[in-house]
Write an enzyme that holds these catalytic residues in place. Structure first.
Site, mmCIF file in Angstrom:
data_model
loop_
_atom_site.group_PDB
_atom_site.id
_atom_site.type_symbol
_atom_site.label_atom_id
_atom_site.label_comp_id
_atom_site.label_asym_id
_atom_site.label_seq_id
_atom_site.Cartn_x
_atom_site.Cartn_y
_atom_site.Cartn_z
ATOM 1 C CB SER A 241 -0.889 -0.095 1.183
ATOM 2 O OG SER A 241 -0.600 -0.410 2.411
ATOM 3 C CG HIS A 271 -1.051 -5.174 2.123
ATOM 4 N ND1 HIS A 271 -0.314 -5.047 3.305
ATOM 5 C CD2 HIS A 271 -1.034 -4.181 1.338
ATOM 6 C CE1 HIS A 271 0.135 -3.689 3.404
ATOM 7 N NE2 HIS A 271 -0.227 -3.118 2.338
ATOM 8 C CG HIS A 318 5.837 -8.819 8.038
ATOM 9 N ND1 HIS A 318 6.578 -8.151 7.482
ATOM 10 C CD2 HIS A 318 4.643 -8.017 8.126
ATOM 11 C CE1 HIS A 318 6.205 -6.980 7.187
ATOM 12 N NE2 HIS A 318 5.170 -7.122 7.811
ATOM 13 N NE ARG A 327 2.200 -3.615 12.351
ATOM 14 C CZ ARG A 327 2.060 -4.004 11.093
ATOM 15 N NH1 ARG A 327 1.475 -2.957 10.444
ATOM 16 N NH2 ARG A 327 2.199 -4.951 10.508
ATOM 17 C CG ASP A 373 -3.550 -7.842 8.854
ATOM 18 O OD1 ASP A 373 -4.233 -6.572 9.144
ATOM 19 O OD2 ASP A 373 -2.851 -7.898 7.888
#
Ligand code: CMX
Length: 440
Positions: A241, A271, A318, A327, A373
């Site tokens: 992105s 993604h 990743h 995160r 995520d």
């Protein structure tokens, strides 16, 4: 003090001089080599981009202008009575490379409030899509419809001097960020709440207002949105992105076009769409097992079934990170504080204990640990936001902060059109046979 724009331009001018000098002295120094495998396999590990807003360390995770997520949670201003950082503060930090004071953050909140008006044709364009359309399709369609408002596109058409490009890019950035919560909330209410819309609250911060317009009035949901919008904002420059926004912007496409392009990339399941895939995958697991509280043996069996059917385990792995994503950890801490007994959140934690050794045992997965995520959806479900197809829209609203702050820097520093060299396999074969250089 000066306005945000004045402060940005004076920082950017100084940075521009510094970079010119740096390149004059060191421009021919090599920062790496490229192997044939890298050219064929996703350019992994090639350093070929400059992105000022954040830097990803494979072991430690993301740092925004040098600050880790726990540091941001401590140092960035919070909403009155709140404990999570305001994303306005992160935007200020990414844009100016300076920690904001409370008044800086309040000023950004009011700028974005003032610029949040969305013209009716944008809603009409979204409404033209069938209700079954994916929320990300509605979202990028809405952003594209909003492109009619681009200051940069108008200024370019009128013949703006190239040294001034950054100025309307900056204005577009502030307008677009101000408008995104309205578009996102509109899509949510249209698709999932009978098209009954909620007007913005002029007293709320950017993320709080998004929660409010979506119909979630719980204060701890607003806190979650502040954290969510902060931690998803940026992940250095090479992810799909961020890189796409930067690449498209390098052709002098305006911020609306560039950001929409980037968000089309975010909508891919490897993604940003992985956040919906995680919850979908857990719901399917619950259904197959007939329980909403699976144990680790049941989870392990389900993971093996997923792998055996040629699918990835969503939320794990990743391209750069090699440890648990901070995160993920920040969201886990939020879960422990606000919903320690939630069954779905506990399932996410059991998955965390189960999946890494299984992925490790495959011998090919470079990072068996969870990414951002893996956790986000379970927190949203807790508050009743169960419509998982919407999750990537929230990611996209947050990602605007990083990719658009970067776009301001790209134009202020005068970065040229991006154009790496590509080769064909025939040219590679000739080069391997010693019949010419690969670039010929
Ligand atoms: N489950 C199963 N297999 C996985 C895997 C996972 N979670 N992660 C990687 N692998 C596999 C790859 O598919 C690849 O297999 P093949 O050689 O058979 O093609 C192999 O392991 C090596 O891949 P890698 O070098 O470890 O990972 P990549 O850099 O190629 O890909 C990523 C990274 C994120 C696309 C991948 O880990 C993945 O597909 N994860 C699941 C989807 C996901 O969570 N994406 C979100 C990432 C964060 C974000 O951008 O939002």
């Amino acid at each position: 003090m000066g306005s945000l724009k004045e402060r940005f331009t004076s920082k950017a001018e100084a940075a521009g001089v510094e970079i010119r000098n740096l390149l004059k002295e060191h421009g021919s120094k090599k920062i790496g080599e490229v192997t044939l495998s890298q050219a064929y396999q996703g350019m992994r590990g090639i350093t070929g981009l400059v992105t000022e807003t954040s830097l990803l360390d494979a072991q430690e995770g993301i740092r925004f202008r040098g600050y880790s997520i726990p540091e941001l949670q401590e140092k960035l201003p919070k909403a009155p009575g709140g404990g999570e950082p305001l994303p306005e503060g992160l935007f200020f930090l990414m844009l100016l490379n300076e920690l904001p004071a409370d008044e800086d953050v309040n000023s950004i909140t009011s700028i974005w409030q003032r610029r949040s008006h969305v013209p009716n044709h944008v809603f009409a364009t979204i409404d033209a899509l069938p209700i079954s359309a994916h929320p990300m399709t509605m979202f990028v369609t809405g952003v594209m419809a909003l492109q009619t408002e681009s200051n940069f596109a108008k200024a370019y058409s009128a013949g703006i001097n190239k040294k001034d490009y950054w100025d309307p890019i900056f204005d577009d950035t502030m307008d677009l960020i101000g408008r995104l919560p309205r578009i996102a909330a509109y899509i949510y209410r249209r698709k999932y709440r009978n098209n009954e819309h909620i007007q913005p609250d002029g007293l709320l911060d950017w993320a709080g207002n998004l929660a409010h317009m979506m119909g979630f009035q719980d204060e701890s949901f607003k806190e979650l949105m502040r954290l969510y919008m902060t931690i998803h904002a940026d992940h250095e420059g090479g992810n799909v992105s961020a890189h796409t926004t930067h690449l498209v912007g390098s052709a002098l496409s305006d911020p609306y076009l560039s950001y929409a392009a980037g968000m089309n990339g975010l909508a891919g399941p490897l993604h940003g769409l992985a956040n919906q895939e995680v919850v979908k995958w857990i719901f399917e697991m619950q259904e197959q097992l007939g329980t909403d509280d699976p144990d680790k043996t049941q989870i392990a069996d389900y993971v093996q079934k997923t792998l055996a059917s040629g699918k990835v385990v969503p939320g794990y792995g990743h391209a750069v990170l090699r440890k648990t994503d901070p995160r993920f950890t920040a969201q886990m801490e939020f879960g422990k504080k606000h919903m320690p007994d939630d069954k779905l959140v506990n399932t996410v934690w059991k998955i965390y204990e189960t999946v890494p050794p299984i992925l490790q045992s495959l011998g090919k997965v470079k990072n068996p640990w969870p990414n951002v995520d893996a956790h986000s959806g379970a927190l949203l479900v807790h508050y009743g936001l169960i419509e998982y197809e919407f999750y990537t829209v929230l990611f996209a609203v947050s990602r605007a902060l990083g990719v658009l702050a970067s776009l301001c820097w790209d134009r202020a520093l005068g970065f040229p059109i991006e154009r790496p060299k590509s080769v064909t396999t025939d040219s590679v074969k000739l080069w391997l046979e010693g019949k010419g250089e690969i670039w010929e």
